[in-house]
Write a protein that holds these residues in place. Structure first.
Motif, PDB file in Angstrom:
ATOM      1  N   SER A   1       0.817  -1.215   0.000  1.00  0.00           N
ATOM      2  CA  SER A   1       0.000   0.000   0.000  1.00  0.00           C
ATOM      3  C   SER A   1       0.851   1.267   0.000  1.00  0.00           C
TER       4      SER A   1
ATOM      5  N   ASP B   1      -0.964   8.443   0.451  1.00  0.00           N
ATOM      6  CA  ASP B   1      -2.345   8.096   0.761  1.00  0.00           C
ATOM      7  C   ASP B   1      -2.591   8.239   2.254  1.00  0.00           C
TER       8      ASP B   1
ATOM      9  N   ASN C   1     -11.027   4.373  -0.153  1.00  0.00           N
ATOM     10  CA  ASN C   1      -9.722   4.891  -0.538  1.00  0.00           C
ATOM     11  C   ASN C   1      -9.877   6.017  -1.565  1.00  0.00           C
ATOM     12  N   ARG C   2      -8.776   6.567  -1.994  1.00  0.00           N
ATOM     13  CA  ARG C   2      -8.793   7.731  -2.891  1.00  0.00           C
ATOM     14  C   ARG C   2      -9.556   7.445  -4.178  1.00  0.00           C
ATOM     15  N   GLU C   3      -9.312   6.262  -4.775  1.00  0.00           N
ATOM     16  CA  GLU C   3      -9.988   5.914  -6.020  1.00  0.00           C
ATOM     17  C   GLU C   3     -11.495   5.806  -5.808  1.00  0.00           C
ATOM     18  N   GLY C   4     -11.904   5.224  -4.680  1.00  0.00           N
ATOM     19  CA  GLY C   4     -13.328   5.097  -4.363  1.00  0.00           C
ATOM     20  C   GLY C   4     -13.986   6.455  -4.191  1.00  0.00           C
TER      21      GLY C   4
ATOM     22  N   LEU D   1     -12.920   9.327  -5.500  1.00  0.00           N
ATOM     23  CA  LEU D   1     -12.975   9.984  -6.807  1.00  0.00           C
ATOM     24  C   LEU D   1     -14.113   9.425  -7.645  1.00  0.00           C
ATOM     25  N   SER D   2     -14.345   8.133  -7.549  1.00  0.00           N
ATOM     26  CA  SER D   2     -15.439   7.496  -8.280  1.00  0.00           C
ATOM     27  C   SER D   2     -16.791   8.033  -7.810  1.00  0.00           C
TER      28      SER D   2
END
Length: 167
Positions: free
Chosen positions: A49, A89, A132-135, A137-138
């Motif tokens: 990670s 992160d 998390n960051r991607e989640g 942003l989604s």
């Protein structure tokens, strides 16, 4: 103590202080009681990670926290302490450690610092429950797309209504 040892410890303090200053988040844990296999799995998960995990002497951690301007973090350095640093992160160390602590009861989160602000054990666990960051942003993208999608549906409905009137 010899001057060489003092110089080496001062260098360690400086190095840890720089890591603390650069870290987006810091999580302090007591990993006493973990088996070698559990410790290996935890370290591998953290490394994957992008999190650096170190066991450092409390005296060095305390001096480094003072140097980094995180004086309140010194209260956590009692008993065996291991520290997870993440430069990118903010959520990663909290998420990995919190998930791992569910299966390894010997691992105890003491607290930490998130973007320079001291955080309690409860705040670290709350942070771990966030996506998390991607989640995130989604989710943001879907919120931004909703009004555009609704306008497109309205335009399509108007166009279909006009087609029916012409026919």
């Amino acid at each position: 103590m010899s001057e060489a040892i003092i110089a080496k410890k001062a260098e360690q303090v400086e190095l840890v202080a720089e890591k603390m200053k650069a870290a987006a988040s810091i999580v302090v844990v007591d990993s006493r009681g973990l088996t070698v296999d559990q410790d290996t799995v935890l370290r591998r998960s953290l490394r994957e990670s992008g999190v650096e995990f170190k066991v450092i002497k409390n005296s060095i951690l305390s001096r480094a926290a003072e140097k980094a301007g995180l004086d309140d973090l010194k209260d956590l350095f009692v008993g065996p302490s291991a520290v997870a640093f993440s430069n990118e992160d903010v959520i990663a160390p909290a998420k990995v450690i919190s998930e791992f602590a569910k299966t390894a009861e010997a691992l105890e989160i003491k607290g930490g610092a998130i973007e320079g602000a001291i955080s309690s054990k409860e705040e670290i666990n709350a942070l771990a429950s966030l996506p998390n960051r991607e989640g995130m942003l989604s989710m943001l993208l879907s919120v931004l797309q909703a009004p555009v999608r609704n306008v497109a549906y309205a335009v399509k409905a108007v166009a279909e209504a006009k087609d029916e009137d012409v026919a």
